[in-house]
Write a protein that holds these residues in place. Structure first.
Motif, PDB file in Angstrom:
ATOM      1  N   GLN A 130     -24.085 -55.087  -1.844  1.00  0.00           N
ATOM      2  CA  GLN A 130     -22.842 -55.613  -2.411  1.00  0.00           C
ATOM      3  C   GLN A 130     -22.544 -54.889  -3.695  1.00  0.00           C
ATOM      4  O   GLN A 130     -23.400 -54.801  -4.590  1.00  0.00           O
ATOM      5  CB  GLN A 130     -22.990 -57.102  -2.728  1.00  0.00           C
TER       6      GLN A 130
ATOM      7  N   SER B 102     -29.753 -56.593  -0.015  1.00  0.00           N
ATOM      8  CA  SER B 102     -30.401 -57.641   0.775  1.00  0.00           C
ATOM      9  C   SER B 102     -30.528 -57.198   2.229  1.00  0.00           C
ATOM     10  O   SER B 102     -30.143 -56.085   2.583  1.00  0.00           O
ATOM     11  CB  SER B 102     -29.621 -58.958   0.663  1.00  0.00           C
ATOM     12  N   THR B 103     -31.075 -58.073   3.068  1.00  0.00           N
ATOM     13  CA  THR B 103     -31.312 -57.886   4.511  1.00  0.00           C
ATOM     14  C   THR B 103     -31.963 -56.544   4.860  1.00  0.00           C
ATOM     15  O   THR B 103     -31.472 -55.826   5.737  1.00  0.00           O
ATOM     16  CB  THR B 103     -30.017 -58.015   5.352  1.00  0.00           C
TER      17      THR B 103
ATOM     18  N   THR C 144     -28.099 -54.329   3.494  1.00  0.00           N
ATOM     19  CA  THR C 144     -26.744 -54.689   3.098  1.00  0.00           C
ATOM     20  C   THR C 144     -26.667 -54.535   1.587  1.00  0.00           C
ATOM     21  O   THR C 144     -27.583 -54.947   0.872  1.00  0.00           O
ATOM     22  CB  THR C 144     -26.425 -56.151   3.468  1.00  0.00           C
TER      23      THR C 144
ATOM     24  N   TYR D 122     -21.241 -68.226  -9.579  1.00  0.00           N
ATOM     25  CA  TYR D 122     -21.628 -67.246  -8.570  1.00  0.00           C
ATOM     26  C   TYR D 122     -23.107 -66.864  -8.711  1.00  0.00           C
ATOM     27  O   TYR D 122     -23.553 -66.484  -9.790  1.00  0.00           O
ATOM     28  CB  TYR D 122     -20.756 -65.994  -8.695  1.00  0.00           C
TER      29      TYR D 122
ATOM     30  N   GLU E 176     -29.294 -64.917   4.819  1.00  0.00           N
ATOM     31  CA  GLU E 176     -30.629 -65.435   4.507  1.00  0.00           C
ATOM     32  C   GLU E 176     -30.798 -65.676   3.008  1.00  0.00           C
ATOM     33  O   GLU E 176     -31.397 -66.672   2.597  1.00  0.00           O
ATOM     34  CB  GLU E 176     -31.699 -64.467   5.035  1.00  0.00           C
ATOM     35  N   TYR E 177     -30.269 -64.763   2.204  1.00  0.00           N
ATOM     36  CA  TYR E 177     -30.332 -64.974   0.766  1.00  0.00           C
ATOM     37  C   TYR E 177     -29.628 -66.277   0.397  1.00  0.00           C
ATOM     38  O   TYR E 177     -30.111 -67.051  -0.439  1.00  0.00           O
ATOM     39  CB  TYR E 177     -29.687 -63.790   0.031  1.00  0.00           C
TER      40      TYR E 177
ATOM     41  N   THR F 219     -25.393 -62.540   1.419  1.00  0.00           N
ATOM     42  CA  THR F 219     -25.848 -62.404   2.797  1.00  0.00           C
ATOM     43  C   THR F 219     -26.496 -63.707   3.266  1.00  0.00           C
ATOM     44  O   THR F 219     -26.897 -64.543   2.478  1.00  0.00           O
ATOM     45  CB  THR F 219     -26.814 -61.217   2.955  1.00  0.00           C
TER      46      THR F 219
ATOM     47  N   ARG G 123     -19.836 -64.770  -0.332  1.00  0.00           N
ATOM     48  CA  ARG G 123     -20.077 -63.486  -0.990  1.00  0.00           C
ATOM     49  C   ARG G 123     -21.555 -63.232  -1.222  1.00  0.00           C
ATOM     50  O   ARG G 123     -21.986 -62.798  -2.303  1.00  0.00           O
ATOM     51  CB  ARG G 123     -19.290 -63.393  -2.300  1.00  0.00           C
TER      52      ARG G 123
ATOM     53  N   LYS H 159     -24.292 -70.242   3.629  1.00  0.00           N
ATOM     54  CA  LYS H 159     -22.833 -70.059   3.638  1.00  0.00           C
ATOM     55  C   LYS H 159     -22.224 -70.546   4.949  1.00  0.00           C
ATOM     56  O   LYS H 159     -21.113 -70.161   5.301  1.00  0.00           O
ATOM     57  CB  LYS H 159     -22.472 -68.599   3.383  1.00  0.00           C
TER      58      LYS H 159
ATOM     59  N   PHE I  42     -18.956 -55.160   0.700  1.00  0.00           N
ATOM     60  CA  PHE I  42     -20.278 -55.180   1.332  1.00  0.00           C
ATOM     61  C   PHE I  42     -20.445 -53.901   2.144  1.00  0.00           C
ATOM     62  O   PHE I  42     -19.566 -53.552   2.931  1.00  0.00           O
ATOM     63  CB  PHE I  42     -20.428 -56.380   2.272  1.00  0.00           C
TER      64      PHE I  42
ATOM     65  N   GLU J 246     -22.572 -56.794   7.170  1.00  0.00           N
ATOM     66  CA  GLU J 246     -23.862 -57.454   6.919  1.00  0.00           C
ATOM     67  C   GLU J 246     -24.787 -57.302   8.116  1.00  0.00           C
ATOM     68  O   GLU J 246     -24.342 -57.139   9.247  1.00  0.00           O
ATOM     69  CB  GLU J 246     -23.619 -58.954   6.630  1.00  0.00           C
TER      70      GLU J 246
END
Lengths: 166, 442
Positions: free
Chosen positions: B362, B346-347, B360, A62, A103-104, A101, A99, A137, B367, B389
C-alpha cells in the motif's frame, strides 16, 4: 422467563441507580421508564436501549486501536449500563475499513475489540461477560468507498448476546 | 520444484496415461524455443490443428481439445495460435508426416496435431504430436486413455507438454484455483468457497452460504484445502478434504485462528492465533496435532508463508510501527525484517521456485502486487490499482493471480506475469477474491 428477566432487570436498574457514577451520562428517564413504560423510546435494559441510549460503537483512527476520548466516553456509558444490567453478556466485534489487507485487518480488528473489552473490564465489568471477535474488513457498516465510510467502518461494535430485556 | 511431490497420490479423476514417446529426437536438436522472460514481446506462432476423429463425436472432442490448448497457450502470451482458416494442409492421418513447407508458409514455428479414438470399452484415446516446423521433426508425442468426460484435463496436460517442450519450464495448465465466490450487498456479503480449473471451467461450490469463508489455500497434494471460516462464530482455521467433501476445525484454540497455509511437505499448517488482541504465528503438525509457537511479540504477527524447502517462514508484522515483511527460521528463530521501501507491506507468499516473495503493498492510497527477493532486494511492482490484494503463484512461479476491487465495486480475479505484462481478468461467474493456485494435479 422473559417477564422474570424484565422484573429482575428493573430491580437491577433501580439498584444500580443508587451507585451510578456521576460521570455516567445515561439519561435518568431510562429508570423512570422502567416502572412506567413510555409510549415511545427503547425499553430500559433492552438491546435497543443499549444501542440507542448508550451507544454500541466506538470508532478508531486509520490503523489505530487506541481509544479516543470519545470512544472512552461511550465505553464508560456501556460499562455503567452493563453494571446496571448484570445478566447481560456482550460480544465486542472489531471492524476495519477496506484500506488494509484481509488477514492484517483480522488481527487489527481483534486489537480494537480487545482494547474496548479491556477498558470495560477496567471499569468493573466482569471479564467473563465480554467476548470478543474480529470481522476484519468483512462487515462494513457503510458500503461506500470513501473517507466518510472508512471512518465509520473502523469500529468496535458491542452487541448484546444474552440477558437483555426484550 | 518438480513433480516429485505429486507422487504416491490417488488420481483425482480416473484416467490412465500411456506414455508413448514416438521417435522423439529430443529437445537438444530442436530449433524452436520460447524465452519466458522475453516471449511476450514476440509470441511464438503455433498451429494447433483440430484433432482428427473417426466419427462425429470423436471429431467434436478433437475440436474441443484443440480449442482448450489454443486458449491456454494464447493466455500465456508466449504463444500466438494461428487462426485455423490460414492452414493450408489438411491433416487426415496422424501417421503421415505433415508437409512442413505448408506450415512454414504460414509462419508456424510449432505444429500440434492429434487424434481422438473411441475404444470398445467406452473410453477414448487421445494422441498428440508436437512438431518443430523448421527442424522438420517431432519434439514430443503422447497417448492418453481416459473417459470421454475427462477430455479437458487431457487438453491441459497436452498444453503443459507443449509449454514445457518449447520453454524449458514446467507448465501450469493442469491446475485448479480455489477462491472465495462473493455475492450480495457489501454490508451483508455472502462468501463461499469455490473451486474451478485454472481457465475458469468446471466451477463448483465447496461450502454453503450460511458461513462466511476467507483465504483458502491448497495442500501440496491438492487434495486438502485449508481456509478460515466464521462457521462456528469466531474466525477458525478449517480443513476441507476434496476426496471426502468433509470439513473439520483445526484444533481447539482459546482465541481466533486465521491466515492458514500448508508447509511444503503438507505435514504442517502455519497460521495466526489471536488471544486478547495479540496475534502470534503458530504451526501445527497435522498428524499429532501438536502446536509450536513461532513468534512472541505484542505487535501484529500474521500471514505466514513457508519457503519451498520448508526451512523458513515469511510473515507480516507491524512491530516496526507499520506492516512490513519479516523472515524467520521455521522454528521461529532469527526473525529479521526484509521490506524497507516506502509504504506498507502485507500478504507475503513465497514463490514455489524459492527465488522471490510476492506481496501486497500500500502506497499513496493505492494497492500494488509486487515481488522481492527473500533478502528484500530487487523489489519490483507488477500491477497496482485502487485495491490489488492477495497474490498466489502458478506452480512454475511464472504467473501471479490476485484479486482486484474497484472503488465501490466487487472483487474479481486477475493474473499477471512475473514480467509485469499480460495482465488479464480470470473468468468467474460471480465476484471473486482470495485465489489460491493449486500445484500441478497428480
Amino acid at each position: 422467563m422473559r417477564k422474570v428477566l424484565i422484573a429482575l432487570s428493573a430491580v437491577a436498574a433501580l439498584a444500580a441507580c443508587a451507585s451510578r457514577p456521576e460521570a455516567t451520562p445515561t439519561p435518568d428517564t431510562t429508570v423512570g421508564a422502567a416502572t412506567t413504560p413510555a409510549p415511545s423510546g427503547p425499553t430500559p435494559g433492552s438491546a435497543e436501549d443499549f444501542r440507542v441510549s448508550v451507544g454500541d460503537r466506538v470508532f478508531f483512527g486509520y490503523d489505530r486501536f487506541d481509544l479516543t476520548p470519545e470512544a472512552r466516553s461511550v465505553l464508560e456509558r456501556q460499562a455503567a449500563w452493563l453494571r446496571q444490567y448484570p445478566n447481560v453478556r456482550i460480544l465486542v466485534a472489531g471492524n476495519c475499513d477496506e484500506r488494509g489487507t484481509r488477514e492484517y485487518n483480522l488481527a487489527l480488528g481483534a486489537r480494537r475489540a480487545a482494547a474496548s473489552r479491556d477498558y470495560l473490564v477496567s471499569l468493573g465489568v466482569a471479564g467473563n461477560r465480554v467476548e470478543t471477535v474480529s470481522y476484519g474488513k468483512e462487515r462494513p457498516l457503510d458500503p461506500r468507498s470513501n473517507e466518510e465510510a472508512w471512518s465509520v467502518n473502523r469500529n468496535a461494535h458491542s452487541q448484546i448476546v444474552s440477558g437483555a430485556v426484550s | 520444484m518438480t513433480r516429485a511431490m505429486d507422487m504416491v497420490r490417488k488420481i483425482f479423476f480416473a484416467f490412465a496415461i500411456a506414455l508413448v514417446m514416438m521417435s522423439s529426437s529430443g529437445p537438444a536438436q530442436a530449433q524452436v524455443h520460447v524465452n519466458v522472460e522475453e516471449g511476450h514481446l514476440n509470441p511464438m506462432p503455433i498451429a494447433i490443428v483440430d484433432f482428427i476423429g473417426a466419427n462425429p463425436a470423436a471429431q467434436q472432442v478433437g475440436a474441443d481439445v484443440a480449442s482448450v490448448i489454443r486458449a491456454n497457450l494464447e493466455r500465456s502470451a508466449l504463444f500466438r495460435p494461428i487462426p485455423s482458416n490460414a492452414f493450408i494442409e489438411r491433416i487426415t492421418a496422424l501417421e503421415v508426416p505433415p508437409r512442413f513447407a505448408d506450415w512454414k508458409i504460414i509462419q508456424a514455428q510449432g505444429l500440434v496435431v492429434g487424434q481422438v479414438t473411441p475404444l470398445p470399452d467406452g473410453r477414448i484415446r487421445i494422441d498428440f504430436r508436437l512438431y518443430d516446423v523448421f527442424a522438420e521433426q517431432q519434439m514430443t508425442g503422447f497417448s492418453y486413455t481416459t473417459t470421454p468426460d475427462n477430455w479437458r484435463r487431457i487438453a491441459h496436460r497436452i498444453s503443459d507438454q507443449i509449454y514445457e517442450q518449447l520453454t524449458g519450464e514446467q507448465g501450469y495448465f493442469d491446475t485448479r484455483i480455489v477462491f472465495v465466490s462473493e455475492s450480495g450487498p457489501r454490508t451483508r456479503r455472502i462468501k463461499r468457497l469455490m473451486i474451478m480449473d485454472q481457465d475458469g471451467a468446471n466451477p463448483f461450490f465447496l461450502t454453503g452460504s450460511n458461513a462466511m469463508v476467507l483465504t483458502p489455500r491448497f495442500s501440496p497434494s491438492t487434495q486438502l484445502i485449508t481456509y478460515m471460516s466464521f462457521e462456528t462464530g469466531a474466525p477458525r482455521v478449517f480443513l476441507y478434504n476434496l476426496e471426502t467433501n468433509r470439513r473439520e476445525v483445526l484444533g481447539d484454540f482459546p482465541g481466533m485462528t486465521f491466515s492458514p497455509r500448508f508447509s511444503p511437505d503438507g505435514q504442517r499448517i502455519v497460521f495466526t492465533l489471536d488471544m486478547n488482541g495479540n496475534s502470534e504465528i503458530f504451526s501445527m503438525d497435522l498428524a499429532s496435532r501438536s502446536r509450536t509457537r513461532l513468534t512472541n511479540h505484542p505487535s501484529i504477527d500474521t500471514s505466514p508463508s513457508y519457503s519451498p524447502d520448508g526451512s523458513q517462514v515469511v510473515f507480516n508484522s507491524d512491530r516496526g510501527g507499520s506492516p512490513q515483511l519479516y523472515v524467520m527460521n521455521a522454528d521461529g528463530s532469527n526473525q529479521r525484517r526484509i521490506s524497507f521501501g516506502d509504504g506498507r507491506y502485507s500478504t507475503p507468499v513465497w514463490s514455489p521456485r524459492g527465488d522471490l516473495i510476492a506481496f501486497t503493498k500500500q502506497m499513496g492510497g493505492r494497492f500494488a502486487i509486487g515481488v522481492m527477493r527473500p533478502d528484500g532486494s530487487g523489489e519490483r511492482i507488477l500491477t497496482e490499482s485502487f485495491l490489488d490484494e492477495a497474490p498466489t503463484w502458478s506452480p512454475n512461479g511464472r504467473v501471479i493471480m490476485f484479486f482486484r476491487e474497484g472503488r465501490g465495486e466487487g472483487a474479481r480475479l486477475w493474473s499477471v506475469d512475473l514480467t509485469g505484462r499480460n495482465l488479464r481478468q480470470v473468468p468467474t461467474q460471480t465476484d471473486a477474491s482470495d485465489p489460491a493456485w493449486s500445484p500441478l494435479l497428480p
